[in-house]
Each structure stands twice: as structure tokens, then as C-alpha cells.
Design a protein around this motif. Structure first.
Motif, short mmCIF file in Angstrom:
data_model
loop_
_atom_site.label_atom_id
_atom_site.label_comp_id
_atom_site.label_asym_id
_atom_site.label_seq_id
_atom_site.Cartn_x
_atom_site.Cartn_y
_atom_site.Cartn_z
N HIS A 95 0.83 -1.21 0.00
CA HIS A 95 0.00 0.00 0.00
C HIS A 95 0.86 1.26 0.00
O HIS A 95 0.55 2.23 -0.67
CB HIS A 95 -0.93 0.02 1.22
CG HIS A 95 -2.07 -0.94 1.12
ND1 HIS A 95 -3.22 -0.78 1.82
CD2 HIS A 95 -2.24 -2.08 0.40
CE1 HIS A 95 -4.05 -1.77 1.54
NE2 HIS A 95 -3.47 -2.57 0.69
N ALA A 96 1.95 1.22 0.75
CA ALA A 96 2.82 2.40 0.87
C ALA A 96 3.33 2.88 -0.48
O ALA A 96 3.64 4.06 -0.64
CB ALA A 96 3.99 2.08 1.79
N ASP A 97 3.42 2.00 -1.46
CA ASP A 97 3.90 2.38 -2.78
C ASP A 97 2.87 3.18 -3.57
O ASP A 97 3.20 3.77 -4.61
CB ASP A 97 4.31 1.15 -3.59
CG ASP A 97 5.53 0.46 -3.00
OD1 ASP A 97 6.28 1.11 -2.25
OD2 ASP A 97 5.73 -0.73 -3.30
N TYR A 98 1.63 3.20 -3.10
CA TYR A 98 0.57 3.90 -3.83
C TYR A 98 0.04 5.13 -3.10
O TYR A 98 -0.51 6.03 -3.71
CB TYR A 98 -0.58 2.94 -4.14
CG TYR A 98 -0.19 1.96 -5.22
CD1 TYR A 98 -0.40 2.26 -6.56
CD2 TYR A 98 0.46 0.78 -4.91
CE1 TYR A 98 0.01 1.40 -7.55
CE2 TYR A 98 0.86 -0.09 -5.89
CZ TYR A 98 0.64 0.22 -7.21
OH TYR A 98 1.06 -0.63 -8.20
N LEU A 99 0.20 5.16 -1.79
CA LEU A 99 -0.32 6.28 -1.02
C LEU A 99 0.39 7.57 -1.43
O LEU A 99 1.61 7.63 -1.53
CB LEU A 99 -0.14 6.04 0.47
CG LEU A 99 -0.82 4.79 1.01
CD1 LEU A 99 -0.56 4.64 2.50
CD2 LEU A 99 -2.31 4.80 0.73
N GLY A 112 -6.23 13.96 -8.99
CA GLY A 112 -6.12 13.92 -7.55
C GLY A 112 -4.98 13.05 -7.10
O GLY A 112 -4.07 12.77 -7.88
N THR A 113 -5.03 12.61 -5.82
CA THR A 113 -4.00 11.74 -5.26
C THR A 113 -4.64 10.62 -4.45
O THR A 113 -5.74 10.78 -3.91
CB THR A 113 -3.03 12.52 -4.35
OG1 THR A 113 -3.79 13.15 -3.32
CG2 THR A 113 -2.24 13.56 -5.10
N VAL A 114 -3.93 9.52 -4.35
CA VAL A 114 -4.41 8.38 -3.58
C VAL A 114 -4.25 8.70 -2.09
O VAL A 114 -3.15 8.98 -1.63
CB VAL A 114 -3.65 7.09 -3.93
CG1 VAL A 114 -4.10 5.93 -3.05
CG2 VAL A 114 -3.81 6.75 -5.40
N ALA A 144 -9.94 -0.53 -14.29
CA ALA A 144 -10.17 0.83 -13.84
C ALA A 144 -8.88 1.65 -13.73
O ALA A 144 -8.90 2.87 -13.91
CB ALA A 144 -10.88 0.82 -12.49
N VAL A 145 -7.76 1.00 -13.43
CA VAL A 145 -6.51 1.71 -13.14
C VAL A 145 -5.37 1.11 -13.95
O VAL A 145 -5.17 -0.10 -13.94
CB VAL A 145 -6.17 1.60 -11.63
CG1 VAL A 145 -4.88 2.36 -11.32
CG2 VAL A 145 -7.30 2.09 -10.76
N THR A 146 -4.64 1.97 -14.64
CA THR A 146 -3.42 1.53 -15.31
C THR A 146 -2.26 2.39 -14.80
O THR A 146 -2.47 3.48 -14.28
CB THR A 146 -3.52 1.66 -16.85
OG1 THR A 146 -3.81 3.02 -17.19
CG2 THR A 146 -4.60 0.76 -17.41
N GLU A 147 -1.06 1.88 -14.95
CA GLU A 147 0.12 2.60 -14.49
C GLU A 147 0.99 2.97 -15.69
O GLU A 147 1.20 2.17 -16.58
CB GLU A 147 0.94 1.76 -13.52
CG GLU A 147 0.25 1.53 -12.22
CD GLU A 147 1.15 0.81 -11.22
OE1 GLU A 147 2.18 1.39 -10.82
OE2 GLU A 147 0.80 -0.32 -10.86
N GLN A 148 1.47 4.21 -15.67
CA GLN A 148 2.45 4.67 -16.64
C GLN A 148 3.55 5.36 -15.86
O GLN A 148 3.37 6.50 -15.41
CB GLN A 148 1.82 5.62 -17.66
CG GLN A 148 0.83 4.95 -18.58
CD GLN A 148 0.20 5.93 -19.56
OE1 GLN A 148 0.44 7.12 -19.51
NE2 GLN A 148 -0.63 5.40 -20.44
N GLY A 149 4.64 4.64 -15.63
CA GLY A 149 5.71 5.18 -14.79
C GLY A 149 5.19 5.35 -13.37
O GLY A 149 4.65 4.42 -12.79
N ASP A 150 5.34 6.54 -12.83
CA ASP A 150 4.87 6.82 -11.48
C ASP A 150 3.41 7.28 -11.44
O ASP A 150 2.87 7.52 -10.37
CB ASP A 150 5.73 7.91 -10.82
CG ASP A 150 7.10 7.39 -10.41
OD1 ASP A 150 7.25 6.15 -10.31
OD2 ASP A 150 7.99 8.20 -10.17
N GLN A 151 2.79 7.41 -12.60
CA GLN A 151 1.43 7.92 -12.66
C GLN A 151 0.41 6.79 -12.70
O GLN A 151 0.62 5.76 -13.33
CB GLN A 151 1.23 8.80 -13.91
CG GLN A 151 2.24 9.92 -14.04
CD GLN A 151 2.36 10.78 -12.81
OE1 GLN A 151 1.36 11.16 -12.22
NE2 GLN A 151 3.58 11.08 -12.42
#
Length: 160
Positions: A95-99, A112-114, A144-151
């Protein structure tokens, strides 16, 4: 990536001998038992004993001798260095990697932000603080969610 990972938080004192109640952020008590020393703010706490209870666990630390010391720890996060954790399997994450990560629309607009990740029994859900100040909950799935680098990229339809 976070240098430390939070495994539990002290929920309060348990009894008069210095034991504390813990809310666990791990899938099992064994995940906590694998560590003997926890980073708790600016101090280290050495685990003596831990046992499961209905809502989490009860633990004793060498540095906590009485109820007053245990109660003073309420709200204290129990962290371990990331490198002390086992490698992740496919589909697993901390979880810490996404907060605090930024959430964007596919066109790059910051949405926004997680804030946190919840799980009410049907899978993980991202709780997102939108730039408007409102919040939205989005299933943390590949649809619902994809990752592109840190985004993190989320179609705005999930945020309405």
C-alpha cells in the motif's frame, strides 16, 4: 518506493503490564512475527511476544514497561525497513507504494491523489482525494486503473 513499510499501528494499551493492542496492516500475524525490531517514529521497539485477538493482536515490547507507557504509544505506526520484507509475487503490492501517488486522466489532466486503500471484502479500492476537494473510490483493478511510470491513469468515468 517507500523506504519503510508500516505493518501495524498501536491502537491502545491492553491491561496494566505494558502490553498494547495492534491494528494489523498485514495479511497475517506471521507477517509481523517475522520481525523482532520495529521502527516507531524516532525509536525502536523490540518485540517480546505477540498473540492474535479478534480485532488484531496484542503485543509486548521490551521498552514498554507499564500501562502509561503503552497508552502513550496510541497511534504509533510500527514500521520495518522495506529491504527486510520478502519479495513480492506477481499481482502483489505494498500500500505504501501507492499512497500519495498522483492520479491522472488518460489525457494527462491531474485528477487527484491516492489517500488510502480500502478493502471491504470484494477487493482493493483506491480512496482518491480529487483536486476539487471531494473524494472518490475506484476499484483497484486493471479495468479501472493503469500505471504509466509513477502515474496512475484512471478514466474520469470512474471518478463521478
Amino acid at each position: 518506493m517507500a523506504a519503510e513499510i508500516t505493518l501495524a499501528v498501536v491502537a491502545g494499551a491492553h491491561g496494566i503490564g505494558g502490553a498494547v493492542r495492534l491494528k494489523l496492516f498485514t495479511p497475517s500475524l506471521e507477517s509481523l512475527e517475522a520481525h523482532r525490531v520495529f521502527l516507531a517514529g524516532d525509536r525502536a521497539l523490540t518485540l517480546i511476544d505477540i498473540r492474535a485477538e479478534k480485532t488484531g493482536a496484542v503485543a509486548r515490547f521490551a521498552e514498554v514497561k507499564d500501562r502509561n507507557a503503552a497508552e502513550a504509544l496510541r497511534g504509533t505506526l510500527l514500521n520495518v525497513p522495506r529491504e527486510s520484507l520478502p519479495p513480492l509475487e506477481d499481482g502483489e503490492y505494498y500500500h505504501a507504494d501507492y499512497l500519495g501517488r498522483e492520479v491522472q486522466a488518460p489525457d494527462g489532466t491531474v485528477m487527484g491523489t491516492v489517500r488510502t486503500i480500502e478493502n471491504f471484502g470484494a477487493g482493493d479500492i483506491l480512496d482518491i482525494t480529487l483536486t476539487s476537494g471531494k473524494s472518490a473510490m475506484v476499484p483497484f483493478t486493471a479495468e479501472a486503473v493503469t500505471e504509466q511510470g509513477d502515474q496512475l491513469i484512471i478514466d474520469p468515468i470512474w471518478l463521478t
